[in-house]
Motif scaffolding. Sequence first.
Motif, short mmCIF file in Angstrom:
data_model
loop_
_atom_site.label_atom_id
_atom_site.label_comp_id
_atom_site.label_asym_id
_atom_site.label_seq_id
_atom_site.Cartn_x
_atom_site.Cartn_y
_atom_site.Cartn_z
N ALA A 20 15.35 -44.98 64.08
CA ALA A 20 14.94 -43.58 64.23
C ALA A 20 15.64 -42.60 63.28
N PRO A 21 16.94 -42.72 63.03
CA PRO A 21 17.58 -41.75 62.12
C PRO A 21 17.05 -41.79 60.70
N MET A 22 16.32 -42.84 60.35
CA MET A 22 15.83 -42.99 58.98
C MET A 22 14.41 -42.46 58.81
N ALA A 23 13.72 -42.13 59.87
CA ALA A 23 12.30 -41.79 59.83
C ALA A 23 12.00 -40.68 58.82
N GLY A 24 10.92 -40.89 58.06
CA GLY A 24 10.44 -39.85 57.17
C GLY A 24 10.56 -40.19 55.70
N SER A 25 10.40 -39.17 54.88
CA SER A 25 10.43 -39.31 53.42
C SER A 25 11.76 -38.82 52.87
N TRP A 26 12.30 -39.53 51.91
CA TRP A 26 13.59 -39.24 51.30
C TRP A 26 13.42 -39.27 49.79
N SER A 27 14.28 -38.57 49.07
CA SER A 27 14.26 -38.64 47.60
C SER A 27 15.67 -38.40 47.07
N GLY A 28 15.89 -38.84 45.85
CA GLY A 28 17.21 -38.68 45.23
C GLY A 28 17.31 -39.51 43.99
N GLY A 29 18.50 -39.97 43.72
CA GLY A 29 18.71 -40.74 42.51
C GLY A 29 20.01 -41.50 42.56
N GLY A 30 20.30 -42.15 41.43
CA GLY A 30 21.52 -42.94 41.34
C GLY A 30 21.54 -43.71 40.05
N THR A 31 22.16 -44.89 40.10
CA THR A 31 22.24 -45.74 38.92
C THR A 31 21.86 -47.17 39.28
N GLY A 45 22.74 -37.89 59.21
CA GLY A 45 21.94 -36.67 59.20
C GLY A 45 20.84 -36.76 58.16
N ASN A 46 20.84 -35.82 57.21
CA ASN A 46 19.81 -35.78 56.16
C ASN A 46 20.27 -36.43 54.86
N LYS A 47 21.32 -37.20 54.91
CA LYS A 47 21.85 -37.89 53.72
C LYS A 47 21.83 -39.39 53.96
N GLN A 48 21.56 -40.12 52.89
CA GLN A 48 21.54 -41.57 52.99
C GLN A 48 22.04 -42.18 51.68
N THR A 49 22.79 -43.27 51.79
CA THR A 49 23.19 -44.03 50.60
C THR A 49 22.62 -45.44 50.73
N VAL A 50 22.16 -45.96 49.60
CA VAL A 50 21.64 -47.31 49.52
C VAL A 50 22.44 -48.01 48.43
N THR A 51 23.05 -49.14 48.78
CA THR A 51 23.82 -49.92 47.81
C THR A 51 23.25 -51.33 47.79
N MET A 52 22.90 -51.79 46.59
CA MET A 52 22.38 -53.16 46.43
C MET A 52 23.28 -53.91 45.46
N ARG A 53 23.57 -55.15 45.77
CA ARG A 53 24.30 -56.06 44.89
C ARG A 53 23.51 -57.34 44.80
N ALA A 54 23.20 -57.79 43.58
CA ALA A 54 22.36 -58.97 43.40
C ALA A 54 23.05 -59.98 42.49
N ASP A 55 22.58 -61.22 42.56
CA ASP A 55 23.14 -62.27 41.71
C ASP A 55 22.27 -62.58 40.50
N SER A 56 21.14 -61.90 40.36
CA SER A 56 20.28 -62.08 39.20
C SER A 56 19.34 -60.89 39.10
N ILE A 80 22.43 -45.63 45.17
CA ILE A 80 21.43 -44.57 45.31
C ILE A 80 21.86 -43.62 46.40
N SER A 81 21.69 -42.32 46.16
CA SER A 81 21.91 -41.28 47.17
C SER A 81 20.60 -40.57 47.41
N LEU A 82 20.19 -40.49 48.68
CA LEU A 82 18.93 -39.86 49.04
C LEU A 82 19.17 -38.73 50.05
N SER A 83 18.22 -37.82 50.09
CA SER A 83 18.24 -36.78 51.12
C SER A 83 16.81 -36.45 51.52
N ARG A 84 16.68 -35.81 52.68
CA ARG A 84 15.35 -35.43 53.18
C ARG A 84 15.07 -34.01 52.77
#
Length: 181
Positions: free
Chosen positions: A55-66, A159-170, A177-181
């Motif tokens: 539920a805390p994630m519901a909706g549309s988010w946008s932002g950026g990162g590397t 709240g209205n802030k979200q971070t997404v961190t991905m680590r991959a092996d290939s 990524i930092s997102l906000s609503r």
Amino acid sequence: MEHLQAYRAAGGGKHRANKPIKARAGNRRLLIAAAVLFAAGIASTESNAQSGPFAPMAGSWSGGGTVTLDDGSTERIRCRAKYAPIGPTMEMSLTCASDAYKFILGANVRAEGSAITGSWSEASRNISGSLEGRGGGGNFEVAVSAAGFNANLMLRTSGNKQTVTMRADSQFRGANISLSR
């Protein structure tokens, strides 16, 4: 006066003008009942979407990162995410792009307690697989896998802030990524 008596007699002793009013009142009640049922259905759907581990994630988010590529170089990316939770399940999409790089990640997940399972796909590379992990309340750590690809994904929502961190092996080494609503 005779004309009025004949008019009433033709209508069964009642003034005929009252019949359309009664019909309109019945139609109005039917419309009001339908509107109440429709509103109750929407409220039920919204409350169902607003409860559960996603539920805390519901909706549309946008932002950026590397994003960090295979060769170690980094690029700035712009991102959009959509989360559609319904109770213990959620559909999500995350699209990120730079001038030279793009990924389109989608997933369908289910929570049972703090355990998360589901499937995911990356449309621009035609990769799909499974995911599993743990979490709740908008904060999750999951491992995604497919043939020849493994990654760890962390989502943190406050709240209205979200971070997404991905680590991959290939494919790519990771993304922050930092997102906000």
